[in-house]
Enzyme design. Structure first.
Site, PDB file in Angstrom:
ATOM      1  CB  THR A  38    -103.821 110.392  29.221  1.00 22.61           C
ATOM      2  OG1 THR A  38    -103.688 111.944  29.070  1.00 22.61           O
ATOM      3  CG2 THR A  38    -104.739 110.378  30.542  1.00 22.61           C
ATOM      4  N   GLY A  39    -102.589 107.892  30.633  1.00 26.54           N
ATOM      5  CA  GLY A  39    -103.179 106.462  30.862  1.00 26.54           C
ATOM      6  C   GLY A  39    -102.109 105.529  31.479  1.00 26.54           C
ATOM      7  CB  SER A  40    -102.329 102.131  32.891  1.00 24.00           C
ATOM      8  OG  SER A  40    -103.060 101.532  31.844  1.00 24.00           O
ATOM      9  CG  ASP A  98    -102.516 108.741  24.133  1.00 24.72           C
ATOM     10  OD1 ASP A  98    -102.267 108.234  25.102  1.00 24.72           O
ATOM     11  OD2 ASP A  98    -103.210 109.680  23.920  1.00 24.72           O
ATOM     12  CB  ALA A 100    -105.218 102.595  22.015  1.00 25.22           C
ATOM     13  CG  ASP A 101    -109.355 103.047  26.183  1.00 23.44           C
ATOM     14  OD1 ASP A 101    -108.839 102.615  27.258  1.00 23.44           O
ATOM     15  OD2 ASP A 101    -109.726 104.259  26.049  1.00 23.44           O
ATOM     16  CD  GLU A 120    -106.418 110.317  25.514  1.00 19.06           C
ATOM     17  OE1 GLU A 120    -105.500 109.810  26.407  1.00 19.06           O
ATOM     18  OE2 GLU A 120    -107.417 109.758  24.820  1.00 19.06           O
ATOM     19  CE  LYS A 138    -106.245  98.660  26.807  1.00 15.81           C
ATOM     20  NZ  LYS A 138    -105.088  97.689  27.951  1.00 15.81           N
TER      21      LYS A 138
END
Length: 243
Positions: A38-40, A98, A100-101, A120, A138
Site C-alpha cells: 500500500t502507498g505511494s 511493499d 516503508a516509512d 501489511e 526513508k
C-alpha cells in the site's frame, strides 16, 4: 542545471527497477502468489506488475492486496486478487513487495503511514520473500524519531493504552482523518495512534515490537523487525541501491 530527480520520480524509478530485476531473476514468475503493498511507492510497483501481466510475460498471478487502496488498483489493472485464506493462497505467499516509512541500517522498518500496517504485517510475515522499495528519504539511523510509529488500536482502549505508553516517554496522538471529521478508521474498523520518541532516546525496535503488542487493546504496531527484507532504495542522483 540540477542532475537530481524528484521524490515522486524516485518512487517510480525504484518500483520499476525492483519489479524488472525480480522478474529477470525469476523471483517473480508465472503462477506465483504475491502480496502487494500500500502507498505511494507500492502503487507504481502494482502498475508495473500489471504491465507484465498484460503483455503475457506473467500468467496465472494470484495477488493478495494489503488494503482497499491496493484492491481497487488491482481491479483497475486487471490483476486477479485473493484473500490470504483462500484455497489458492492457503495462508502463505511466495513474495510480497511493499514500501516503508523508515528503514534503519539493520533493515528494521516502520510501516503504517497509510494506516494499513496490520494487513501489511500479516501478509509480509507470511511470505517466503519480503521486498521493500523506498526513496532515499526513508533511510534513517534511528527509527521513530522523525516519523512516528503507527499503532492500530481498539477504539475503546485508547485512554488505557495512552496511560500505559506514558512510561515509554513518548509523545502520542490519535490520527485524524483528512477531509473527514474525527479519527482515521482503518480497513479493520480500528483507530491509529502515532507515537514518537525524542531524538536522544535509544530504542530497541526488536524488543518494542513484541512489548507494545502485549498492551491490551493494541492490535499491532508498525515496527517490522521479524522478517528481514531485501531493500531497493532510490537516490536523487537517479541510481537504485540494493541492500
Amino acid at each position: 542545471m540540477s542532475n537530481t530527480i524528484s521524490s515522486e520520480d524516485q518512487k517510480i524509478l525504484v518500483a520499476h527497477t525492483a519489479i524488472d530485476k525480480l522478474i529477470a531473476e525469476g523471483l517473480i514468475h508465472s503462477g506465483m502468489k504475491i502480496g502487494l503493498g500500500t502507498g505511494s511507492t507500492a502503487m507504481p510497483a502494482v502498475k508495473r506488475l500489471a504491465e507484465y501481466i498484460a503483455k503475457g510475460t506473467l500468467k496465472d498471478i494470484a495477488a493478495v492486496p494489503t488494503s482497499f487502496q491496493t484492491s481497487i488498483a488491482c481491479e483497475e489493472f486487471n490483476i486477479p486478487i485473493f484473500s490470504l485464506s483462500s484455497g489458492r493462497i492457503n495462508g502463505s505467499l511466495d513474495l510480497t513487495i511493499d514500501g516503508a516509512d523508515e528503514i534503519d541500517t539493520k533493515k528494521n522498518l516502520i510501516k503504517g503511514g497509510g494506516a494499513a500496517l496490520l494487513r501489511e504485517k500479516i501478509i509480509a510475515y507470511n511470505s517466503a520473500v519480503f521486498v521493500v522499495i523506498a526513496d532515499e528519504s526513508k533511510s534513517v539511523k534511528t527509527l521513530g524519531v522523525n516519523f512516528p510509529l503507527p499503532i492500530e488500536i481498539v477504539p475503546e482502549a485508547r485512554l488505557s493504552i495512552m496511560k500505559k505508553l506514558e512510561a515509554y516517554g513518548v509523545s502520542m496522538i490519535i490520527r485524524d482523518g483528512v477531509r473527514k471529521k474525527g479519527p482515521v478508521i482503518t480497513d479493520n474498523g480500528n483507530f491509529i495512534m502515532d507515537i514518537k520518541w525524542s531524538a536522544h532516546e535509544k530504542i530497541n525496535p526488536v524488543k518494542l515490537e513484541s512489548e507494545l503488542n502485549a498492551i491490551p487493546g493494541i492490535i499491532e504496531n508498525g515496527f517490522f523487525t521479524q522478517k528481514t527484507p531485501r531493500v531497493f532504495l532510490s537516490r536523487a542522483s537517479g541510481i537504485v541501491e540494493e541492500f
